[in-house]
Design a protein around this motif. Sequence first.
Motif, PDB file in Angstrom:
ATOM      1  N   ASP A 148       0.833  -1.206   0.000  1.00  0.00           N
ATOM      2  CA  ASP A 148       0.000   0.000   0.000  1.00  0.00           C
ATOM      3  C   ASP A 148       0.870   1.259   0.000  1.00  0.00           C
ATOM      4  O   ASP A 148       0.562   2.245  -0.700  1.00  0.00           O
ATOM      5  N   MET A 149       1.937   1.251   0.793  1.00  0.00           N
ATOM      6  CA  MET A 149       2.837   2.400   0.856  1.00  0.00           C
ATOM      7  C   MET A 149       3.482   2.676  -0.497  1.00  0.00           C
ATOM      8  O   MET A 149       3.588   3.824  -0.930  1.00  0.00           O
ATOM      9  N   LEU A 150       3.918   1.626  -1.166  1.00  0.00           N
ATOM     10  CA  LEU A 150       4.584   1.792  -2.457  1.00  0.00           C
ATOM     11  C   LEU A 150       3.614   2.259  -3.530  1.00  0.00           C
ATOM     12  O   LEU A 150       3.940   3.120  -4.353  1.00  0.00           O
ATOM     13  N   ARG A 151       2.413   1.712  -3.518  1.00  0.00           N
ATOM     14  CA  ARG A 151       1.435   2.056  -4.556  1.00  0.00           C
ATOM     15  C   ARG A 151       0.813   3.428  -4.350  1.00  0.00           C
ATOM     16  O   ARG A 151       0.224   3.990  -5.278  1.00  0.00           O
ATOM     17  N   ALA A 152       0.932   3.973  -3.133  1.00  0.00           N
ATOM     18  CA  ALA A 152       0.332   5.271  -2.835  1.00  0.00           C
ATOM     19  C   ALA A 152       1.225   6.432  -3.267  1.00  0.00           C
ATOM     20  O   ALA A 152       0.836   7.595  -3.096  1.00  0.00           O
ATOM     21  N   GLN A 153       2.399   6.161  -3.819  1.00  0.00           N
ATOM     22  CA  GLN A 153       3.318   7.226  -4.220  1.00  0.00           C
ATOM     23  C   GLN A 153       3.829   6.951  -5.637  1.00  0.00           C
ATOM     24  O   GLN A 153       3.656   5.856  -6.171  1.00  0.00           O
ATOM     25  N   ASP A 154       4.445   7.951  -6.245  1.00  0.00           N
ATOM     26  CA  ASP A 154       4.947   7.777  -7.605  1.00  0.00           C
ATOM     27  C   ASP A 154       6.375   8.288  -7.783  1.00  0.00           C
ATOM     28  O   ASP A 154       6.828   8.535  -8.899  1.00  0.00           O
ATOM     29  N   LYS A 155       7.104   8.427  -6.681  1.00  0.00           N
ATOM     30  CA  LYS A 155       8.480   8.925  -6.740  1.00  0.00           C
ATOM     31  C   LYS A 155       9.486   7.796  -6.845  1.00  0.00           C
ATOM     32  O   LYS A 155      10.431   7.846  -7.635  1.00  0.00           O
ATOM     33  N   VAL A 156       9.302   6.761  -6.041  1.00  0.00           N
ATOM     34  CA  VAL A 156      10.216   5.622  -6.013  1.00  0.00           C
ATOM     35  C   VAL A 156       9.607   4.479  -6.812  1.00  0.00           C
ATOM     36  O   VAL A 156       8.485   4.046  -6.537  1.00  0.00           O
ATOM     37  N   ARG A 157      10.330   4.009  -7.789  1.00  0.00           N
ATOM     38  CA  ARG A 157       9.894   2.830  -8.547  1.00  0.00           C
ATOM     39  C   ARG A 157      10.190   1.586  -7.696  1.00  0.00           C
ATOM     40  O   ARG A 157      11.120   1.578  -6.889  1.00  0.00           O
ATOM     41  N   TRP A 158       9.423   0.537  -7.903  1.00  0.00           N
ATOM     42  CA  TRP A 158       9.565  -0.663  -7.086  1.00  0.00           C
ATOM     43  C   TRP A 158       9.268  -1.897  -7.925  1.00  0.00           C
ATOM     44  O   TRP A 158       8.590  -1.829  -8.951  1.00  0.00           O
ATOM     45  N   THR A 159       9.798  -3.025  -7.474  1.00  0.00           N
ATOM     46  CA  THR A 159       9.470  -4.318  -8.068  1.00  0.00           C
ATOM     47  C   THR A 159       9.338  -5.322  -6.942  1.00  0.00           C
ATOM     48  O   THR A 159      10.204  -5.416  -6.072  1.00  0.00           O
ATOM     49  N   ILE A 160       8.237  -6.057  -6.927  1.00  0.00           N
ATOM     50  CA  ILE A 160       8.013  -7.123  -5.949  1.00  0.00           C
ATOM     51  C   ILE A 160       8.274  -8.455  -6.629  1.00  0.00           C
ATOM     52  O   ILE A 160       7.776  -8.701  -7.729  1.00  0.00           O
ATOM     53  N   VAL A 161       9.071  -9.304  -5.985  1.00  0.00           N
ATOM     54  CA  VAL A 161       9.381 -10.628  -6.524  1.00  0.00           C
ATOM     55  C   VAL A 161       8.706 -11.674  -5.640  1.00  0.00           C
ATOM     56  O   VAL A 161       9.096 -11.872  -4.487  1.00  0.00           O
ATOM     57  N   SER A 162       7.675 -12.321  -6.172  1.00  0.00           N
ATOM     58  CA  SER A 162       6.955 -13.367  -5.442  1.00  0.00           C
ATOM     59  C   SER A 162       7.603 -14.712  -5.741  1.00  0.00           C
ATOM     60  O   SER A 162       7.727 -15.100  -6.904  1.00  0.00           O
ATOM     61  N   THR A 163       7.969 -15.433  -4.696  1.00  0.00           N
ATOM     62  CA  THR A 163       8.764 -16.655  -4.847  1.00  0.00           C
ATOM     63  C   THR A 163       8.100 -17.903  -4.298  1.00  0.00           C
ATOM     64  O   THR A 163       8.589 -19.016  -4.502  1.00  0.00           O
ATOM     65  N   GLY A 164       6.993 -17.727  -3.544  1.00  0.00           N
ATOM     66  CA  GLY A 164       6.470 -18.864  -2.804  1.00  0.00           C
ATOM     67  C   GLY A 164       7.349 -19.153  -1.599  1.00  0.00           C
ATOM     68  O   GLY A 164       8.127 -18.318  -1.144  1.00  0.00           O
ATOM     69  N   MET A 165       7.235 -20.347  -1.092  1.00  0.00           N
ATOM     70  CA  MET A 165       7.990 -20.788   0.080  1.00  0.00           C
ATOM     71  C   MET A 165       9.442 -21.101  -0.294  1.00  0.00           C
ATOM     72  O   MET A 165       9.716 -21.562  -1.402  1.00  0.00           O
ATOM     73  N   PHE A 166      10.385 -20.856   0.613  1.00  0.00           N
ATOM     74  CA  PHE A 166      11.746 -21.345   0.412  1.00  0.00           C
ATOM     75  C   PHE A 166      11.690 -22.870   0.337  1.00  0.00           C
ATOM     76  O   PHE A 166      11.031 -23.512   1.163  1.00  0.00           O
ATOM     77  N   THR A 167      12.387 -23.450  -0.613  1.00  0.00           N
ATOM     78  CA  THR A 167      12.316 -24.901  -0.811  1.00  0.00           C
ATOM     79  C   THR A 167      12.694 -25.661   0.450  1.00  0.00           C
ATOM     80  O   THR A 167      12.107 -26.718   0.754  1.00  0.00           O
ATOM     81  N   SER A 168      13.633 -25.154   1.210  1.00  0.00           N
ATOM     82  CA  SER A 168      14.104 -25.858   2.409  1.00  0.00           C
ATOM     83  C   SER A 168      13.007 -26.036   3.449  1.00  0.00           C
ATOM     84  O   SER A 168      13.083 -26.948   4.283  1.00  0.00           O
ATOM     85  N   PHE A 169      11.951 -25.183   3.405  1.00  0.00           N
ATOM     86  CA  PHE A 169      10.853 -25.327   4.355  1.00  0.00           C
ATOM     87  C   PHE A 169      10.103 -26.641   4.177  1.00  0.00           C
ATOM     88  O   PHE A 169       9.457 -27.118   5.113  1.00  0.00           O
ATOM     89  N   VAL A 170      10.191 -27.222   2.989  1.00  0.00           N
ATOM     90  CA  VAL A 170       9.469 -28.465   2.733  1.00  0.00           C
ATOM     91  C   VAL A 170       9.884 -29.549   3.729  1.00  0.00           C
ATOM     92  O   VAL A 170       9.047 -30.303   4.224  1.00  0.00           O
ATOM     93  N   LEU A 171      11.174 -29.624   4.025  1.00  0.00           N
ATOM     94  CA  LEU A 171      11.669 -30.662   4.930  1.00  0.00           C
ATOM     95  C   LEU A 171      12.089 -30.111   6.294  1.00  0.00           C
ATOM     96  O   LEU A 171      12.710 -30.834   7.080  1.00  0.00           O
ATOM     97  N   LEU A 172      11.746 -28.857   6.576  1.00  0.00           N
ATOM     98  CA  LEU A 172      12.120 -28.267   7.858  1.00  0.00           C
ATOM     99  C   LEU A 172      11.303 -28.916   8.975  1.00  0.00           C
ATOM    100  O   LEU A 172      10.068 -28.804   8.998  1.00  0.00           O
ATOM    101  N   PRO A 173      11.945 -29.602   9.922  1.00  0.00           N
ATOM    102  CA  PRO A 173      11.192 -30.298  10.977  1.00  0.00           C
ATOM    103  C   PRO A 173      10.247 -29.375  11.742  1.00  0.00           C
ATOM    104  O   PRO A 173       9.113 -29.761  12.064  1.00  0.00           O
ATOM    105  N   ALA A 174      10.674 -28.148  12.028  1.00  0.00           N
ATOM    106  CA  ALA A 174       9.847 -27.234  12.812  1.00  0.00           C
ATOM    107  C   ALA A 174       8.569 -26.847  12.082  1.00  0.00           C
ATOM    108  O   ALA A 174       7.543 -26.562  12.716  1.00  0.00           O
ATOM    109  N   PHE A 175       8.595 -26.841  10.750  1.00  0.00           N
ATOM    110  CA  PHE A 175       7.406 -26.496   9.985  1.00  0.00           C
ATOM    111  C   PHE A 175       6.411 -27.644  10.009  1.00  0.00           C
ATOM    112  O   PHE A 175       5.194 -27.440   9.982  1.00  0.00           O
TER     113      PHE A 175
END
Length: 313
Positions: A148-175
């Motif tokens: 919301d903060m980024l989209r509410a302004q037009d001075k700073v350009r931005w890029t969001i990189v959506s990655t999903g879960m870190f692969t290591s979480f698949v076998l992380l015992p705590a998860f």
Amino acid sequence: MTYRIPHDNHVLVLGAGELGECMLREMAVQRDAGRVASVAVLLRPESETSSDRRTRLHSALRTWRIDVVEADLVTADETTLADIFRPYTQIICCTGFVGGPGTQRKITGAVLKAGVAHYIPWQFGVDYDVVGRGSGQDVWDEQLDVRDMLRAQDKVRWTIVSTGMFTSFVLLPAFGLVDLDAGVVHALGDPDFSLTVTTPQDIGRLTALIATSRPEFDDQVVHVASDTFTYRELASTLTQELGRPFTLSCCDITQLRADLAAHPDNTMRKYRLSFARKDGVAWPVAQTFNAKAGIAVTDLAAWVREWRTGQEA
């Protein structure tokens, strides 16, 4: 892809944890290829006691010719951070949620106050726009605040990189997604729900390419993925790659909510509930930046083979 003129692209990476270190290595590659003028990293001030990891990290930073800037993102105020950020053209945030609630908002506020040309925030996770608020994981709501903060302004350009879960979480015992000893995959919500996962190495490499491809991806959410699979497919892959059977056990939404209600401050229970959904946490690999660009990545089967080799070493 197009590239920025090297002399005006000075990059500051925030943090050098698992992802930050991968990002720094890949940004150094981009600098050596003439696509970045300089790369620096912001680290917390060193304590009096050293650690093996810190010693190794500083050795790597010297090898990669990366400058070090010191500041504590938790204790520094927004104005102080803005003063640190102002000399840089591009900020890439790799600090995660370790700073506690509000830290990502503060960092974003400092980036906006500094007026840097381009910002890649810590959004290396699910598609928060699709998930929306009230997912069960408080820090995910803060990610939406940042957007919301980024989209509410037009001075700073931005890029969001959506990655999903870190692969290591698949076998992380705590998860608790996979019980390796029992040979059970605990499907979150439904056995046919999907997960998108990406390795930190792939995230670093792909994000570095996106960062140096300005303005192609300015003010966009870019999806990447090492792999996307259902829980059924996860059990099948583990059976094949580990050479022993894995069965499915479904943790439905009612059970996950009850587990969280009994332990309301448990971070992993929050994550398990938040990921138990059919949208926002997975997307087809064919639709990702890496697939469209023909960039090879480490899929789940290859990652499990590497993990198995490491366990046997």
